[in-house]
Design a protein around this motif. Structure first.
Motif, mmCIF file in Angstrom:
data_model
loop_
_atom_site.group_PDB
_atom_site.id
_atom_site.type_symbol
_atom_site.label_atom_id
_atom_site.label_comp_id
_atom_site.label_asym_id
_atom_site.label_seq_id
_atom_site.Cartn_x
_atom_site.Cartn_y
_atom_site.Cartn_z
ATOM 1 N N ILE A 62 52.128 8.802 22.835
ATOM 2 C CA ILE A 62 51.399 9.674 23.769
ATOM 3 C C ILE A 62 52.206 10.952 24.010
ATOM 4 N N ALA A 63 53.535 10.812 24.080
ATOM 5 C CA ALA A 63 54.393 11.978 24.330
ATOM 6 C C ALA A 63 54.324 12.988 23.182
ATOM 7 N N GLU A 64 53.878 12.540 22.021
ATOM 8 C CA GLU A 64 53.806 13.452 20.862
ATOM 9 C C GLU A 64 52.511 14.274 20.823
ATOM 10 N N ILE A 65 51.553 13.931 21.661
ATOM 11 C CA ILE A 65 50.241 14.592 21.548
ATOM 12 C C ILE A 65 50.336 16.120 21.711
ATOM 13 N N PRO A 66 51.081 16.629 22.717
ATOM 14 C CA PRO A 66 51.179 18.097 22.817
ATOM 15 C C PRO A 66 51.711 18.747 21.535
ATOM 16 N N ARG A 67 52.644 18.070 20.877
ATOM 17 C CA ARG A 67 53.199 18.617 19.627
ATOM 18 C C ARG A 67 52.151 18.623 18.506
ATOM 19 N N MET A 68 51.285 17.618 18.518
ATOM 20 C CA MET A 68 50.192 17.610 17.533
ATOM 21 C C MET A 68 49.282 18.815 17.769
ATOM 22 N N ILE A 69 48.964 19.053 19.036
ATOM 23 C CA ILE A 69 48.066 20.174 19.360
ATOM 24 C C ILE A 69 48.717 21.505 18.945
ATOM 25 N N GLU A 70 50.020 21.637 19.227
ATOM 26 C CA GLU A 70 50.738 22.866 18.795
ATOM 27 C C GLU A 70 50.650 23.055 17.286
ATOM 28 N N ASN A 71 50.593 21.924 16.563
ATOM 29 C CA ASN A 71 50.545 21.997 15.099
ATOM 30 C C ASN A 71 49.123 22.055 14.539
ATOM 31 N N GLY A 72 48.150 22.179 15.427
ATOM 32 C CA GLY A 72 46.772 22.364 14.955
ATOM 33 C C GLY A 72 46.004 21.084 14.706
ATOM 34 N N ILE A 73 46.513 19.984 15.239
ATOM 35 C CA ILE A 73 45.768 18.716 15.134
ATOM 36 C C ILE A 73 45.189 18.406 16.506
ATOM 37 N N THR A 74 43.866 18.531 16.612
ATOM 38 C CA THR A 74 43.223 18.384 17.924
ATOM 39 C C THR A 74 42.159 17.286 17.902
ATOM 40 N N SER A 75 42.161 16.503 16.824
ATOM 41 C CA SER A 75 41.240 15.365 16.749
ATOM 42 C C SER A 75 42.005 14.171 16.199
ATOM 43 N N PHE A 76 41.592 12.998 16.658
ATOM 44 C CA PHE A 76 42.332 11.766 16.389
ATOM 45 C C PHE A 76 41.340 10.694 15.936
ATOM 46 N N LYS A 77 41.868 9.558 15.510
ATOM 47 C CA LYS A 77 40.968 8.469 15.106
ATOM 48 C C LYS A 77 41.610 7.130 15.437
ATOM 49 N N MET A 78 40.766 6.189 15.801
ATOM 50 C CA MET A 78 41.220 4.805 15.933
ATOM 51 C C MET A 78 40.199 3.884 15.287
ATOM 52 N N TYR A 79 40.690 2.751 14.824
ATOM 53 C CA TYR A 79 39.858 1.774 14.124
ATOM 54 C C TYR A 79 39.696 0.527 14.977
ATOM 55 N N MET A 80 38.474 -0.043 14.953
ATOM 56 C CA MET A 80 38.253 -1.362 15.553
ATOM 57 C C MET A 80 38.515 -2.459 14.521
ATOM 58 N N VAL A 81 38.772 -2.037 13.267
ATOM 59 C CA VAL A 81 38.975 -3.013 12.171
ATOM 60 C C VAL A 81 40.264 -2.686 11.409
ATOM 61 N N TYR A 82 40.576 -3.485 10.431
ATOM 62 C CA TYR A 82 41.741 -3.406 9.541
ATOM 63 C C TYR A 82 42.995 -3.820 10.321
ATOM 64 N N ASP A 83 43.606 -4.913 9.881
ATOM 65 C CA ASP A 83 44.729 -5.494 10.623
ATOM 66 C C ASP A 83 45.878 -4.506 10.837
ATOM 67 N N ASN A 84 46.083 -3.589 9.880
ATOM 68 C CA ASN A 84 47.221 -2.666 10.010
ATOM 69 C C ASN A 84 46.912 -1.484 10.940
ATOM 70 N N MET A 85 45.651 -1.330 11.345
ATOM 71 C CA MET A 85 45.265 -0.160 12.143
ATOM 72 C C MET A 85 44.582 -0.520 13.468
ATOM 73 N N ARG A 86 43.997 -1.692 13.517
ATOM 74 C CA ARG A 86 43.111 -2.058 14.624
ATOM 75 C C ARG A 86 43.789 -1.928 15.995
ATOM 76 N N LEU A 87 43.052 -1.335 16.932
ATOM 77 C CA LEU A 87 43.525 -1.236 18.319
ATOM 78 C C LEU A 87 42.451 -1.810 19.242
ATOM 79 N N SER A 88 42.852 -2.100 20.468
ATOM 80 C CA SER A 88 41.927 -2.788 21.382
ATOM 81 C C SER A 88 40.976 -1.804 22.065
ATOM 82 N N ASP A 89 39.937 -2.341 22.686
ATOM 83 C CA ASP A 89 38.998 -1.497 23.437
ATOM 84 C C ASP A 89 39.708 -0.813 24.598
ATOM 85 N N GLY A 90 40.671 -1.518 25.212
ATOM 86 C CA GLY A 90 41.412 -0.931 26.332
ATOM 87 C C GLY A 90 42.205 0.293 25.901
ATOM 88 N N VAL A 91 42.796 0.202 24.726
ATOM 89 C CA VAL A 91 43.546 1.347 24.184
ATOM 90 C C VAL A 91 42.581 2.510 23.938
#
Ligand code: URP
Ligand code: ZN
Length: 456
Positions: free
Chosen positions: A133-162
């Motif tokens: 989370i602390a890295e998000i401002p640095r992403m925005i400074e670098n021109g990354i303003t959109s993100f993605k999360m997956y409900m599937v794939y064991d190596n990527m999956r995150l919870s609904d709470g996240v």
């Protein structure tokens, strides 16, 4: 370099206008009317439509999936993209667990160096903790303003709470987060059941992930975003049920962005029965004609915001990993070159949308949401000279062998497209002429602004 395009049907944001367009260096200088000006190059666009460069919001180039890596990297994938009229791709830089967002960004910057169209990145996150989370401002400074999360794939999956937390946190920054919506637990249970019954062929990939599996994910996303008070962006929407849920969320006042893909407009579940059915193993899977019709209608009403490809190509040899077990087939298909011609053929010629809506779906809306507008996504004086000249009367058959992608198969093999991208200007340079790539490696990084949340 000044390029003068004569006698065009100019696809503006709200209308088609007959006239000329002049570029000067990297920008558009003049749009409309009869332009009498000296230019280094004059292109006659009689009978053609001139669009702002198309934007593909969803590609996976050079992505490691398990023990294999996609057939296309940025060098080959962006050649295929630009020859099909895509002047900017937004690829998913992927943060593996234990990696920083900055490391993932640097890794993707490095991969993308030899690109033949412009490129930016969404950041796909596999962790959500204080450090990330602390890295998000640095992403925005670098021109990354959109993100993605997956409900599937064991190596990527995150919870609904996240997801709830991420939507809430990122909305404060005017950033959006796309969610791959499927119910992973149900998929896993069904895969187990199908395999136990000896049902291992490619067609069972679709059986393991029926429409309600996506609809469940869309529903959970809508509720999380509702409670978080932030935007909900569904990537690769494929079902009428998911669409209905998103529609209800909008009715209760939510800010919802919907992406669909050409494969969900023209390919059908029955195709898994073909000998090369493995090439259609992608997630979400192919659906029914009824789903296609609903998605096309929603493109007409403006409910679908844009069309991306989810280009994630694997050769038939790679796909063979799943020959005895569909669940071992690497997920994804090749499509980055064919998006415009398929949308034109199926949706415009099919009477669902007009050329103005095609411009919105292929370029303008993505440019707006993803912080690139009005530099990109529009034909106006001062905007970037990323321009597509599209011939609406150029019937041809799509073949993997003639696509520029580095893949021996295409899910669209044999599809007859009614029109095609003829010429492309990228950053003020003619890079595609008469359907042929004449200049490569001209792509540049697109440093994006915060999201233009046009449905807020
Ligand atoms: O099957 C697909 N779409 N593979 C690429 C990764 C994803 O799910 O978007
Ligand atoms: Zn994807």
């Amino acid at each position: 370099m000044r390029i003068l395009i004569k006698n065009a049907s100019l696809v503006l944001e709200d209308r088609i206008e007959r006239g000329d367009l002049l570029t000067n260096g990297r920008v558009i200088e003049q749009v409309g009317g009869n332009i009498e000006s000296s230019a280094d190059r004059v292109i006659d666009a009689t009978g053609c439509y001139v669009f702002p460069g198309f934007i593909d919001t969803h590609t996976h180039f050079d992505l490691e999936v398990g023990t294999t890596v996609t057939a296309d990297d940025f060098a080959t994938g962006t050649k295929a993209a630009v020859v099909g009229g895509t002047t900017t791709v937004l690829d998913f830089a992927t943060q593996e667990r234990g990696m920083t967002l900055m490391d993932a960004f640097s890794k993707w910057e490095n991969k993308a160096k030899n690109s033949s169209c412009n490129y930016g990145f969404h950041m796909a996150m596999s962790e959500w903790n204080e450090d990330r989370i602390a890295e998000i401002p640095r992403m925005i400074e670098n021109g990354i303003t959109s993100f993605k999360m997956y409900m599937v794939y064991d190596n990527m999956r995150l919870s609904d709470g996240v997801m709830y937390e991420a939507i809430k946190r990122l909305a404060k920054e005017d950033c959006v987060i796309g969610i791959h919506c499927e119910n992973d637990d149900i998929i896993k249970a069904r895969v187990k059941e199908l395999k136990a019954a000896g049902k291992t062929a490619s067609r069972y990939h679709a059986v393991s992930r029926p429409n309600v599996v996506e609809a469940d994910g869309v529903g959970r996303l809508m509720d999380a975003a509702y409670l978080a008070g932030g935007p909900a962006w569904v990537v690769h929407l494929s079902t009428k049920e998911g669409l209905a849920i998103a529609r209800r969320a909008r009715e209760r006042g939510q800010e919802v962005y919907l992406e669909s893909c050409p494969q969900y407009l023209v390919l059908e579940e029955s195709m898994y029965d073909a000998e090369d059915g493995a090439k259609f193993v992608m997630s979400p899977p192919l659906r029914s004609k009824a789903d296609q019709e609903e998605l096309l209608a929603a493109m007409g009403t403006g409910e679908i915001d844009w069309i991306g490809t989810d280009h994630c190509s694997f050769t038939m040899a790679q796909k063979a990993a799943g020959k005895d077990d569909f669940s071992k087939t690497p997920n994804g298909g090749a499509g980055v070159q064919n998006r415009a011609e398929i949308v034109y053929t199926r949706a415009v010629k099919g009477g669902c949308i007009d050329m103005v809506k095609m411009g919105q779906l292929m370029s303008t809306r993505a440019a707006k949401l993803f912080g690139m507008y009005p530099g990109k996504g529009t034909l106006r004086a001062g905007s970037d000279a990323d321009i597509v000249i599209f011939d609406p009367d150029a019937p041809h058959v799509i073949r993997a062998a003639t696509n520029l992608h580095n893949c021996d198969n295409s899910p669209y093999e044999g599809y007859t497209a009614a029109g095609m991208t003829r010429d492309v200007i990228l950053n003020g340079t003619l890079v595609v002429e008469n359907g042929a790539l004449i200049a490569s490696n001209k792509g540049e990084y697109v440093h994006r602004d915060r999201c233009g949340r046009y449905r807020k």
